[in-house]
Design a protein around this motif. Structure first.
Motif, PDB file in Angstrom:
ATOM      1  N   THR A  41       0.790  -1.258  -0.045  1.00 24.53           N
ATOM      2  CA  THR A  41      -0.071  -0.105  -0.163  1.00 24.53           C
ATOM      3  C   THR A  41       1.033   1.310   0.219  1.00 24.53           C
ATOM      4  O   THR A  41       0.230   2.294   0.069  1.00 24.53           O
ATOM      5  N   GLU A 126      -5.827   1.407  -7.246  1.00 25.88           N
ATOM      6  CA  GLU A 126      -6.561   1.038  -6.235  1.00 25.88           C
ATOM      7  C   GLU A 126      -7.434   1.958  -5.628  1.00 25.88           C
ATOM      8  O   GLU A 126      -8.499   1.715  -5.314  1.00 25.88           O
ATOM      9  N   GLU A 127      -6.790   3.161  -5.718  1.00 24.45           N
ATOM     10  CA  GLU A 127      -7.555   4.222  -4.904  1.00 24.45           C
ATOM     11  C   GLU A 127      -8.567   5.091  -5.772  1.00 24.45           C
ATOM     12  O   GLU A 127      -9.813   5.374  -5.354  1.00 24.45           O
ATOM     13  N   VAL A 130     -11.997   4.102  -5.237  1.00 25.25           N
ATOM     14  CA  VAL A 130     -12.716   4.594  -3.998  1.00 25.25           C
ATOM     15  C   VAL A 130     -13.006   6.016  -3.993  1.00 25.25           C
ATOM     16  O   VAL A 130     -13.964   6.477  -3.502  1.00 25.25           O
ATOM     17  N   ALA A 133     -16.257   6.479  -5.794  1.00 23.63           N
ATOM     18  CA  ALA A 133     -17.611   6.117  -5.026  1.00 23.63           C
ATOM     19  C   ALA A 133     -17.775   7.197  -4.016  1.00 23.63           C
ATOM     20  O   ALA A 133     -18.906   7.452  -3.870  1.00 23.63           O
ATOM     21  N   TYR A 134     -16.828   7.748  -3.544  1.00 23.35           N
ATOM     22  CA  TYR A 134     -16.803   8.821  -2.656  1.00 23.35           C
ATOM     23  C   TYR A 134     -17.608  10.124  -3.385  1.00 23.35           C
ATOM     24  O   TYR A 134     -18.496  10.786  -2.820  1.00 23.35           O
ATOM     25  N   THR A 208      -8.980   3.713   1.285  1.00 21.58           N
ATOM     26  CA  THR A 208      -9.494   2.282   0.902  1.00 21.58           C
ATOM     27  C   THR A 208     -10.867   2.007   0.676  1.00 21.58           C
ATOM     28  O   THR A 208     -11.350   1.039   0.538  1.00 21.58           O
ATOM     29  N   GLU A 209     -11.732   2.983   1.484  1.00 17.20           N
ATOM     30  CA  GLU A 209     -13.254   3.021   1.355  1.00 17.20           C
ATOM     31  C   GLU A 209     -13.967   4.421   1.321  1.00 17.20           C
ATOM     32  O   GLU A 209     -13.027   5.361   1.918  1.00 17.20           O
ATOM     33  N   PRO A 210     -14.944   4.624   0.739  1.00 12.91           N
ATOM     34  CA  PRO A 210     -15.374   6.020   0.819  1.00 12.91           C
ATOM     35  C   PRO A 210     -15.982   6.715   1.936  1.00 12.91           C
ATOM     36  O   PRO A 210     -15.587   7.928   1.928  1.00 12.91           O
ATOM     37  N   GLY A 211     -16.148   6.101   3.049  1.00 14.61           N
ATOM     38  CA  GLY A 211     -16.413   6.607   4.373  1.00 14.61           C
ATOM     39  C   GLY A 211     -15.130   7.204   4.809  1.00 14.61           C
ATOM     40  O   GLY A 211     -15.398   8.078   5.534  1.00 14.61           O
ATOM     41  N   GLU A 212     -14.141   6.601   4.621  1.00 13.45           N
ATOM     42  CA  GLU A 212     -12.741   7.281   5.026  1.00 13.45           C
ATOM     43  C   GLU A 212     -12.347   8.613   4.484  1.00 13.45           C
ATOM     44  O   GLU A 212     -12.020   9.259   5.098  1.00 13.45           O
TER      45      GLU A 212
END
Length: 224
Positions: A41, A126-127, A130, A133-134, A208-212
């Motif tokens: 990462t 990879e990002e 994400v 999606a955000y 790594t994820e939209p909430g982050e």
């Protein structure tokens, strides 16, 4: 004889130790970010050997732009007065359509998330989904990619493959790179504040994820 044998044994011990050290160095991950300690990462290091982007003619990019179908690059909307800050006065080409963008003017008075990326950067690949999606979440601030040290055709091809639609600009001359003081490692994200100031996101290095993403943007905007 005993003394000679001791010397020989000591010499062989030194040789073995040196070879072991050489082996460890050879296996050390070359693209890892020392701060993260995780080669899967970590950021990809950017050297001065890669040139900044030379934009192909619009006619050559037209089919690639059509395939990528990116959202329009931001344009001045009269939300607030032209701010100062490091982006003031910098104009760069839009990746998804002909024309140029003055990000400071286009985003004046609005927060935004700026993401520095390139098609050859594995963590960027990879990002990007994400971030996309955000960008589709209710209440998300505008996301704008900044493509650096890349090939514009490859950049459009990657975004089409990933079905990522948020807009990107192209840092053809490295002016945004210099203004943002990108730390020779990408991906790197910045939160643009309504007053034109920018804050680099030091953690997480790669979303790594939209909430982050949402939590990070809100945290940085709330900082004094």
């Amino acid at each position: 004889m005993l003394r000679t044998g001791v010397r020989s044994e000591l010499l062989w011990t030194i040789v073995v130790v040196v070879l072991a050290i050489v082996g460890i160095v050879a296996l050390w991950p070359q693209d890892s970010d020392p701060a993260s300690g995780d080669p899967q990462t970590s950021q990809w290091r950017v050297t001065g050997e890669k040139p900044f982007i030379a934009m192909p003619p619009d006619a050559e990019l037209a089919p690639l732009r059509s395939g990528a179908d990116l959202a329009p690059c931001p344009t001045p909307g009269g939300v607030g007065p032209l701010p100062g800050g490091p982006l003031a006065g910098i104009t760069v080409p839009c990746l998804g359509a002909p024309g140029s963008v003055d990000l400071a003017a286009a985003l004046a008075g609005r927060p935004a998330l700026l993401n520095v990326w390139a098609s050859w950067c594995t963590p960027c690949r990879e990002e990007i989904p994400v971030l996309n999606a955000y960008a589709e979440l209710p209440g998300a601030v505008p996301v704008v990619g900044i493509d650096v040290r890349d090939d514009a055709a490859s950049a459009l091809g990657l975004l089409a493959d990933l079905d990522a639609r948020y807009p990107s600009v192209v840092d053809t001359r490295g002016t945004l790179w210099a203004a943002l003081q990108v730390p020779n490692a990408i991906p790197t994200s910045y939160v643009l504040r309504p007053d034109g100031s920018v804050r680099r996101v030091a953690s997480p290095v790669v979303f790594t994820e939209p909430g982050e993403v949402a939590r990070t943007v809100q945290r940085v905007l709330a900082e004094p």
